[in-house]
Scaffold this motif. Structure first.
Motif, PDB file in Angstrom:
ATOM      1  N   GLU A   1      -6.390 -14.229  16.730  1.00  0.00           N
ATOM      2  CA  GLU A   1      -5.169 -13.440  16.600  1.00  0.00           C
ATOM      3  C   GLU A   1      -4.764 -13.132  15.040  1.00  0.00           C
ATOM      4  O   GLU A   1      -4.149 -12.103  14.923  1.00  0.00           O
ATOM      5  CB  GLU A   1      -3.772 -14.369  17.157  1.00  0.00           C
ATOM      6  N   MET A   2      -5.397 -13.952  14.127  1.00  0.00           N
ATOM      7  CA  MET A   2      -5.000 -13.677  12.913  1.00  0.00           C
ATOM      8  C   MET A   2      -5.960 -12.203  12.694  1.00  0.00           C
ATOM      9  O   MET A   2      -5.287 -11.398  12.030  1.00  0.00           O
ATOM     10  CB  MET A   2      -5.960 -14.739  11.915  1.00  0.00           C
ATOM     11  N   LEU A   3      -7.273 -12.091  13.118  1.00  0.00           N
ATOM     12  CA  LEU A   3      -7.905 -11.008  12.825  1.00  0.00           C
ATOM     13  C   LEU A   3      -7.219  -9.636  13.570  1.00  0.00           C
ATOM     14  O   LEU A   3      -7.353  -8.709  12.917  1.00  0.00           O
ATOM     15  CB  LEU A   3      -9.481 -10.952  13.341  1.00  0.00           C
ATOM     16  N   ARG A   4      -6.677  -9.879  14.766  1.00  0.00           N
ATOM     17  CA  ARG A   4      -6.255  -8.917  15.555  1.00  0.00           C
ATOM     18  C   ARG A   4      -4.841  -8.251  14.710  1.00  0.00           C
ATOM     19  O   ARG A   4      -4.377  -7.172  14.495  1.00  0.00           O
ATOM     20  CB  ARG A   4      -5.761  -9.135  16.697  1.00  0.00           C
ATOM     21  N   GLU A   5      -4.035  -9.414  14.351  1.00  0.00           N
ATOM     22  CA  GLU A   5      -2.788  -8.872  13.616  1.00  0.00           C
ATOM     23  C   GLU A   5      -3.274  -8.310  12.142  1.00  0.00           C
ATOM     24  O   GLU A   5      -2.573  -7.199  11.913  1.00  0.00           O
ATOM     25  CB  GLU A   5      -2.093 -10.409  13.232  1.00  0.00           C
ATOM     26  N   LEU A   6      -4.122  -8.731  11.465  1.00  0.00           N
ATOM     27  CA  LEU A   6      -4.597  -7.871  10.364  1.00  0.00           C
ATOM     28  C   LEU A   6      -5.123  -6.726  10.547  1.00  0.00           C
ATOM     29  O   LEU A   6      -4.756  -5.696   9.698  1.00  0.00           O
ATOM     30  CB  LEU A   6      -5.452  -8.733   9.245  1.00  0.00           C
ATOM     31  N   MET A   7      -5.762  -6.567  11.708  1.00  0.00           N
ATOM     32  CA  MET A   7      -6.460  -4.997  11.964  1.00  0.00           C
ATOM     33  C   MET A   7      -5.172  -4.222  12.206  1.00  0.00           C
ATOM     34  O   MET A   7      -5.032  -3.172  11.707  1.00  0.00           O
ATOM     35  CB  MET A   7      -7.218  -5.361  13.486  1.00  0.00           C
ATOM     36  N   ASP A   8      -4.084  -4.575  13.077  1.00  0.00           N
ATOM     37  CA  ASP A   8      -2.883  -3.735  13.240  1.00  0.00           C
ATOM     38  C   ASP A   8      -2.280  -3.365  12.104  1.00  0.00           C
ATOM     39  O   ASP A   8      -1.845  -2.525  11.913  1.00  0.00           O
ATOM     40  CB  ASP A   8      -2.026  -4.506  14.328  1.00  0.00           C
ATOM     41  N   ASP A   9      -2.095  -4.594  11.183  1.00  0.00           N
ATOM     42  CA  ASP A   9      -1.499  -4.066   9.884  1.00  0.00           C
ATOM     43  C   ASP A   9      -2.249  -3.005   8.978  1.00  0.00           C
ATOM     44  O   ASP A   9      -1.519  -2.379   8.416  1.00  0.00           O
ATOM     45  CB  ASP A   9      -1.544  -5.515   9.067  1.00  0.00           C
ATOM     46  N   ASN A  10      -3.492  -3.293   9.038  1.00  0.00           N
ATOM     47  CA  ASN A  10      -4.395  -2.337   8.427  1.00  0.00           C
ATOM     48  C   ASN A  10      -4.298  -0.803   8.854  1.00  0.00           C
ATOM     49  O   ASN A  10      -4.202   0.175   8.172  1.00  0.00           O
ATOM     50  CB  ASN A  10      -5.715  -2.768   8.291  1.00  0.00           C
TER      51      ASN A  10
ATOM     52  N   ALA B   1      -1.924   4.657   8.500  1.00  0.00           N
ATOM     53  CA  ALA B   1      -1.134   5.658   8.945  1.00  0.00           C
ATOM     54  C   ALA B   1      -0.129   6.058   7.934  1.00  0.00           C
ATOM     55  O   ALA B   1       0.203   7.274   7.552  1.00  0.00           O
ATOM     56  CB  ALA B   1      -0.540   5.237  10.305  1.00  0.00           C
ATOM     57  N   ALA B   2       0.579   4.968   7.151  1.00  0.00           N
ATOM     58  CA  ALA B   2       1.655   5.153   6.023  1.00  0.00           C
ATOM     59  C   ALA B   2       0.754   6.029   4.980  1.00  0.00           C
ATOM     60  O   ALA B   2       1.656   6.707   4.219  1.00  0.00           O
ATOM     61  CB  ALA B   2       2.279   3.876   5.854  1.00  0.00           C
ATOM     62  N   MET B   3      -0.277   5.751   4.771  1.00  0.00           N
ATOM     63  CA  MET B   3      -1.145   6.187   3.689  1.00  0.00           C
ATOM     64  C   MET B   3      -1.210   7.642   3.985  1.00  0.00           C
ATOM     65  O   MET B   3      -0.922   8.608   2.953  1.00  0.00           O
ATOM     66  CB  MET B   3      -2.290   5.676   3.255  1.00  0.00           C
ATOM     67  N   ARG B   4      -1.532   7.944   5.146  1.00  0.00           N
ATOM     68  CA  ARG B   4      -1.657   9.248   5.507  1.00  0.00           C
ATOM     69  C   ARG B   4      -0.457  10.161   5.391  1.00  0.00           C
ATOM     70  O   ARG B   4      -0.441  11.299   4.881  1.00  0.00           O
ATOM     71  CB  ARG B   4      -2.406   9.604   6.932  1.00  0.00           C
ATOM     72  N   LYS B   5       0.483   9.374   5.733  1.00  0.00           N
ATOM     73  CA  LYS B   5       1.846  10.214   5.775  1.00  0.00           C
ATOM     74  C   LYS B   5       2.176  10.618   4.185  1.00  0.00           C
ATOM     75  O   LYS B   5       2.704  11.627   3.748  1.00  0.00           O
ATOM     76  CB  LYS B   5       2.955   9.588   6.085  1.00  0.00           C
ATOM     77  N   ALA B   6       2.024   9.452   3.265  1.00  0.00           N
ATOM     78  CA  ALA B   6       2.114   9.624   1.719  1.00  0.00           C
ATOM     79  C   ALA B   6       0.935  10.738   1.347  1.00  0.00           C
ATOM     80  O   ALA B   6       1.626  11.411   0.305  1.00  0.00           O
ATOM     81  CB  ALA B   6       2.167   8.313   1.092  1.00  0.00           C
TER      82      ALA B   6
ATOM     83  N   GLU C   1      -6.844   8.946  -0.810  1.00  0.00           N
ATOM     84  CA  GLU C   1      -8.113   9.213   0.101  1.00  0.00           C
ATOM     85  C   GLU C   1      -9.116   8.026  -0.224  1.00  0.00           C
ATOM     86  O   GLU C   1      -9.565   7.620   0.870  1.00  0.00           O
ATOM     87  CB  GLU C   1      -8.645  10.503  -0.425  1.00  0.00           C
ATOM     88  N   THR C   2      -9.261   7.334  -1.246  1.00  0.00           N
ATOM     89  CA  THR C   2     -10.015   6.249  -1.673  1.00  0.00           C
ATOM     90  C   THR C   2      -9.319   4.997  -0.651  1.00  0.00           C
ATOM     91  O   THR C   2     -10.209   4.123  -0.036  1.00  0.00           O
ATOM     92  CB  THR C   2     -10.234   5.762  -2.897  1.00  0.00           C
ATOM     93  N   PHE C   3      -8.071   4.831  -0.905  1.00  0.00           N
ATOM     94  CA  PHE C   3      -7.454   3.605  -0.321  1.00  0.00           C
ATOM     95  C   PHE C   3      -7.520   3.830   1.140  1.00  0.00           C
ATOM     96  O   PHE C   3      -7.548   2.575   1.987  1.00  0.00           O
ATOM     97  CB  PHE C   3      -6.010   3.686  -0.878  1.00  0.00           C
TER      98      PHE C   3
ATOM     99  N   THR D   1      -8.927   0.986   3.700  1.00  0.00           N
ATOM    100  CA  THR D   1      -8.343   0.366   4.713  1.00  0.00           C
ATOM    101  C   THR D   1      -9.071   0.506   6.110  1.00  0.00           C
ATOM    102  O   THR D   1      -9.043  -0.587   6.957  1.00  0.00           O
ATOM    103  CB  THR D   1      -6.883   0.966   4.809  1.00  0.00           C
ATOM    104  N   GLU D   2      -9.754   1.639   6.202  1.00  0.00           N
ATOM    105  CA  GLU D   2     -10.205   1.796   7.568  1.00  0.00           C
ATOM    106  C   GLU D   2     -11.440   1.019   7.538  1.00  0.00           C
ATOM    107  O   GLU D   2     -11.799   0.497   8.615  1.00  0.00           O
ATOM    108  CB  GLU D   2     -10.529   3.528   8.007  1.00  0.00           C
ATOM    109  N   ARG D   3     -12.079   0.740   6.432  1.00  0.00           N
ATOM    110  CA  ARG D   3     -13.150  -0.373   6.476  1.00  0.00           C
ATOM    111  C   ARG D   3     -12.622  -1.727   6.778  1.00  0.00           C
ATOM    112  O   ARG D   3     -13.609  -2.231   7.539  1.00  0.00           O
ATOM    113  CB  ARG D   3     -13.739  -0.258   5.042  1.00  0.00           C
ATOM    114  N   ARG D   4     -11.506  -1.987   6.410  1.00  0.00           N
ATOM    115  CA  ARG D   4     -11.139  -3.225   6.773  1.00  0.00           C
ATOM    116  C   ARG D   4     -10.805  -3.214   8.135  1.00  0.00           C
ATOM    117  O   ARG D   4     -11.257  -4.327   8.756  1.00  0.00           O
ATOM    118  CB  ARG D   4     -10.016  -3.712   5.746  1.00  0.00           C
ATOM    119  N   THR D   5     -10.224  -2.344   8.525  1.00  0.00           N
ATOM    120  CA  THR D   5      -9.909  -2.278  10.240  1.00  0.00           C
ATOM    121  C   THR D   5     -11.254  -2.314  11.049  1.00  0.00           C
ATOM    122  O   THR D   5     -11.039  -3.097  11.808  1.00  0.00           O
ATOM    123  CB  THR D   5      -9.291  -0.915  10.248  1.00  0.00           C
ATOM    124  N   TRP D   6     -12.287  -1.694  10.536  1.00  0.00           N
ATOM    125  CA  TRP D   6     -13.585  -1.657  11.145  1.00  0.00           C
ATOM    126  C   TRP D   6     -13.912  -3.440  11.212  1.00  0.00           C
ATOM    127  O   TRP D   6     -14.620  -3.772  12.437  1.00  0.00           O
ATOM    128  CB  TRP D   6     -14.499  -1.126  10.703  1.00  0.00           C
TER     129      TRP D   6
END
Ligand SMILES: [Fe+2]
Length: 179
Positions: free
Chosen positions: A118-127, A132-137, A154-156, A160-165
Motif C-alpha cells: 500500500e505504501m508503494l501504491r500510494e506513493l505511485m499515485d502521489d507521483n 499531472a500538476a507539473m504538466r499543467k504548470a 520538463e526534467t522534473f 517523477t515519471e521514473r519514480r512512478t515506474w
C-alpha cells in the motif's frame, strides 16, 4: 508602481525583493502561485517518502528501504530549484512548515501501520498526481513564454515519471509474490 498580487500572504513579495523580469506581472503571479503549490507538494511527498522509508517492513524491507531513500533524496533536491525559480521570476516563495501545510495537495499519511504494498501504491499515485500538476504548470509557463520554468519542469516531469515506474514495478512484484 503598485503591482497586483494574490491575496495569499505566502505569495506576497516585498518591494525590496522584487527581482526584475521582462515577464508581465500577471504572468509572474500565476507562475509563482503554481510553483509554490508544486513546492509544497514536493516537501509533503519528500516527508511521506521518508516516513515510508523509516516505517516500511516485511520481506522486501531492504529493497524498499533503499528505493524510498533514493526517491526522497531526489524529491528533496527539486525543492531548492523550484523555490529559486520563483525568486528568479520575482515572486515570493514558501517560508515555513505552516505555509507548506496550507499549500500542499498531496495528502499526509499518519497511520500507525501501512502494509508495504500500500505504501508503494500510494506513493505511485502521489507521483502521478505531481506529474499531472507539473504538466499543467508547464503549460502555464509555456503560454507565458517562460521557457526557464518550462525547461526545469520538463526534467522534473521525467524524474517523477521514473519514480512512478519504479513504484509500479516494485508494487506489482509485491502483489504477485506476496507470501
Ligand atoms: Fe535513512
Amino acid at each position: 508602481m503598485s503591482k497586483a498580487k494574490t491575496d495569499d500572504k505566502a505569495d506576497k513579495i516585498s518591494p525590496d525583493l522584487d527581482t526584475p523580469s521582462d515577464l508581465p506581472q500577471a504572468a509572474v503571479d500565476k507562475i509563482s502561485a503554481s510553483l509554490n503549490i508544486l513546492l509544497a507538494d514536493a516537501f509533503a511527498l519528500y516527508l511521506k517518502t521518508k516516513n515510508f522509508h523509516w516505517h516500511v517492513s516485511g520481506r522486501h524491507f531492504h529493497d524498499y528501504h533503499l528505493m524510498l531513500d533514493e526517491q526522497s533524496d531526489a524529491i528533496f533536491a527539486t525543492t531548492d530549484q523550484i523555490a529559486e525559480r520563483v525568486r528568479k521570476l520575482g515572486g515570493a516563495t514558501l517560508k515555513s512548515i505552516g505555509a507548506i501545510a496550507k499549500h500542499q495537495t498531496i495528502k499526509d499519511n499518519d497511520e500507525g501501520y501501512v502494509p508495504p504494498g500500500e505504501m508503494l501504491r500510494e506513493l505511485m499515485d502521489d507521483n502521478k498526481q505531481m506529474a499531472a500538476a507539473m504538466r499543467k504548470a508547464h503549460k502555464l509557463a509555456d503560454d507565458q513564454e517562460d521557457s526557464g520554468t518550462a525547461g526545469l519542469l520538463e526534467t522534473f516531469i521525467d524524474e517523477t515519471e521514473r519514480r512512478t515506474w519504479f513504484l509500479f514495478e516494485a508494487s506489482r512484484q509485491e502483489g504477485s509474490n506476496a507470501a
